[in-house]
Design an enzyme around this catalytic site. Structure first.
Site, PDB file in Angstrom:
ATOM      1  N   LEU A  98      27.500  12.450  33.333  1.00  0.00           N
ATOM      2  CA  LEU A  98      28.213  11.217  32.997  1.00  0.00           C
ATOM      3  C   LEU A  98      29.401  11.472  32.079  1.00  0.00           C
ATOM      4  O   LEU A  98      30.102  10.538  31.686  1.00  0.00           O
ATOM      5  CB  LEU A  98      27.254  10.202  32.378  1.00  0.00           C
ATOM      6  CG  LEU A  98      26.066   9.794  33.263  1.00  0.00           C
ATOM      7  CD1 LEU A  98      25.322   8.624  32.639  1.00  0.00           C
ATOM      8  CD2 LEU A  98      26.505   9.447  34.679  1.00  0.00           C
ATOM      9  N   ASN A 106      26.842  19.479  29.191  1.00  0.00           N
ATOM     10  CA  ASN A 106      28.062  20.309  29.233  1.00  0.00           C
ATOM     11  C   ASN A 106      29.306  19.422  29.168  1.00  0.00           C
ATOM     12  O   ASN A 106      30.041  19.231  30.129  1.00  0.00           O
ATOM     13  CB  ASN A 106      28.077  21.214  30.479  1.00  0.00           C
ATOM     14  CG  ASN A 106      27.844  20.470  31.774  1.00  0.00           C
ATOM     15  OD1 ASN A 106      27.231  19.424  31.803  1.00  0.00           O
ATOM     16  ND2 ASN A 106      28.342  21.043  32.859  1.00  0.00           N
ATOM     17  N   HIS A 141      19.335  14.637  36.960  1.00  0.00           N
ATOM     18  CA  HIS A 141      20.456  15.589  36.880  1.00  0.00           C
ATOM     19  C   HIS A 141      21.752  14.886  37.238  1.00  0.00           C
ATOM     20  O   HIS A 141      22.169  14.844  38.401  1.00  0.00           O
ATOM     21  CB  HIS A 141      20.215  16.765  37.831  1.00  0.00           C
ATOM     22  CG  HIS A 141      21.134  17.916  37.601  1.00  0.00           C
ATOM     23  ND1 HIS A 141      20.720  19.224  37.757  1.00  0.00           N
ATOM     24  CD2 HIS A 141      22.431  17.994  37.234  1.00  0.00           C
ATOM     25  CE1 HIS A 141      21.729  20.035  37.487  1.00  0.00           C
ATOM     26  NE2 HIS A 141      22.781  19.293  37.182  1.00  0.00           N
ATOM     27  N   ASP A 160      22.666  15.777  41.091  1.00  0.00           N
ATOM     28  CA  ASP A 160      23.719  16.592  40.487  1.00  0.00           C
ATOM     29  C   ASP A 160      25.067  15.873  40.602  1.00  0.00           C
ATOM     30  O   ASP A 160      26.101  16.471  40.911  1.00  0.00           O
ATOM     31  CB  ASP A 160      23.793  17.982  41.114  1.00  0.00           C
ATOM     32  CG  ASP A 160      24.624  18.961  40.285  1.00  0.00           C
ATOM     33  OD1 ASP A 160      25.015  18.621  39.143  1.00  0.00           O
ATOM     34  OD2 ASP A 160      24.896  20.076  40.768  1.00  0.00           O
ATOM     35  N   HIS A 191      18.700  22.228  40.934  1.00  0.00           N
ATOM     36  CA  HIS A 191      19.381  22.345  42.240  1.00  0.00           C
ATOM     37  C   HIS A 191      19.049  23.647  42.992  1.00  0.00           C
ATOM     38  O   HIS A 191      19.931  24.436  43.351  1.00  0.00           O
ATOM     39  CB  HIS A 191      20.894  22.186  42.099  1.00  0.00           C
ATOM     40  CG  HIS A 191      21.537  22.848  40.914  1.00  0.00           C
ATOM     41  ND1 HIS A 191      21.308  24.157  40.549  1.00  0.00           N
ATOM     42  CD2 HIS A 191      22.424  22.368  39.999  1.00  0.00           C
ATOM     43  CE1 HIS A 191      22.023  24.449  39.490  1.00  0.00           C
ATOM     44  NE2 HIS A 191      22.694  23.381  39.123  1.00  0.00           N
TER      45      HIS A 191
END
Length: 430
Positions: free
Chosen positions: A63, A94, A60, A305, A232
């Protein structure tokens, strides 16, 4: 390159192996593990007093390619990964544009080969544009090499759409990675709803929003006999729901971040937006539950994350700043300092959650292992090395981290990807 790693504590959770040993690497693969190994024309690495582990895998990360390279790109992000001891990272979709078709997946995989110093895997969007209205080209993306699917950053409220997604992706044996927060309950919230948010006069995001979303995902996955992965996870009740679902045989897995294992909402400072994350930092009871869930197998993996932002974005009033902070370079140090050195988790457990388990779940057990003929992705770390987190030394483009200024105990000192040394004593050399 031929490498001989001498005298380190070799931990291989997949084989229940933990012993002082040597590791011989040749042509990108591990060719031998044992005592007193010798080889000619070989670079010898002295690992005495250090831990030799399967390369860490982070499922997770953000980048930011394509379209948000001011925040991060594959070059800077993969260097940050290598600096933190990670040999594989999976990047979320995203972006701008959203990664919702096979053309983008193929393009990013090529970019990863050209720019990355570690393995970069691509996670595809679940819905077109991550709008939650219509399934994206998940089949084509799966065939193009997407390792999982997610509308991370968004919770898809349409149950019928999600059931269709579970039904469809079951045939590809791919996980839906769910950002589980019921949308209407977290609107405009900036931190955990509780005593601290009330004292600060800040709008909260209640744990029940996560609980409702996690239960829905479990029920849909159970009905469709499909795989859901809870991203998460942070709520005590949600963790217990996953625990009970696993006992029923539901194919549900979960990840937890280093910050949800070590930080609480008491650490939120309204003048410092580095602590703003989604889901938010929770209460101590939730943190305790996360550690318990990690140790008893309810939570399968640790994921960072990693979410870097441009400096001007985070240098704003707390409620206007975006959520997230860079985590690749601090994850291991934080976990060793706040968990291992406080006798809350063993090195074997930590290595398993950061390498073997993500490799088992997402890569058919072909990564996250140290054994003969396995790919030589190796992390060497010194659990006793003290260092201070300095943002000026980050390889990531992001600089806002709540760990800046902290002295941590434990650090990756060498990262080896397919037999090539890409990081040595904090310096990227790939």
């Amino acid at each position: 390159m031929k490498l001989l790693i001498k005298g380190g504590r070799v931990i291989n959770p997949g084989k229940d192996f933990d012993a002082v040993s040597d590791v011989l690497v040749e042509n990108g693969k591990i060719v031998a593990i044992g005592e007193n190994l010798e080889a000619s024309d070989t670079k010898v690495i002295d690992a005495k007093g250090k831990v030799v582990a399967p390369g860490f895998i982070d499922m997770h990360t953000h980048l930011r390619e394509p379209g948000q390279e001011a925040k991060e790109d594959f070059a800077s992000g993969s260097k940050a990964a290598a600096a933190g001891g990670f040999t594989t990272v999976a990047t979320m979709p995203n972006t701008k544009p959203v990664v919702d078709n096979a053309i983008l997946v193929n393009g990013l995989k090529q970019r990863a080969q050209d720019e990355g110093v570690v393995h970069i895997e691509v996670i595809g969007a679940l819905t077109k544009g991550q709008e939650g209205k219509e399934l994206a080209e998940v089949g084509d993306m799966a065939q193009a090499g997407a390792v999982a699917f997610s509308d991370d950053g968004h919770f898809d409220n349409n149950c019928k759409l999600m059931l269709n997604a579970f039904d469809y992706l079951r045939t590809f044996d791919k996980a839906i990675m769910s950002h589980a927060e019921e949308t209407s309950l977290v609107a405009e919230g900036v931190m955990n709803e509780g005593h601290r948010s009330a004292m600060l006069g800040m709008k909260g995001r209640p744990t029940v929003a996560e609980d409702i979303a996690v239960m829905r995902e479990i029920l849909l996955a159970e009905y469709a006999d499909a795989w859901v992965h809870i991203s998460h996870i942070s709520s005590k009740n949600a963790i217990d729901m996953v625990r009970q679902a696993k006992k029923r045989g539901v194919r549900v897995t979960a990840e937890v971040t280093p910050h949800h294992l070590t930080m609480t909402d008491e650490m939120v400072d309204p003048t410092d937006s580095s602590t703003k994350v989604n889901p938010p930092l929770r209460g101590q009871a939730d943190v305790n539950a996360a550690l318990e869930g990690l140790k008893d197998g309810t939570i399968d993996i640790i994921a960072t994350d990693h979410s870097p932002h441009a400096q001007e974005e985070k240098d704003r009033e707390y409620k206007f700043a975006p959520s997230g902070f860079p985590g690749l370079e601090t994850a291991l140090g934080v976990l060793l300092t706040d968990l291992y050195h406080k006798d809350l988790i063993s090195l074997n457990e930590l290595v398993a959650k950061m390498s073997y388990m993500p490799g088992k779940l997402f890569f058919d057990g072909k990564r996250g292992i140290l054994e003969e003929n396995a790919m030589a992705d190796i992390t060497i770390f010194d659990p006793e090395l003290e260092w201070t987190v300095e943002k000026e030394k980050f390889y990531t483009n992001g600089s806002h981290s709540p760990f800046v200024g902290r002295t941590l105990k434990g650090k990756a000192v060498m990262t080896i990807v397919e037999g090539n040394i890409v990081m040595d004593n904090g310096e990227i050399i790939a």
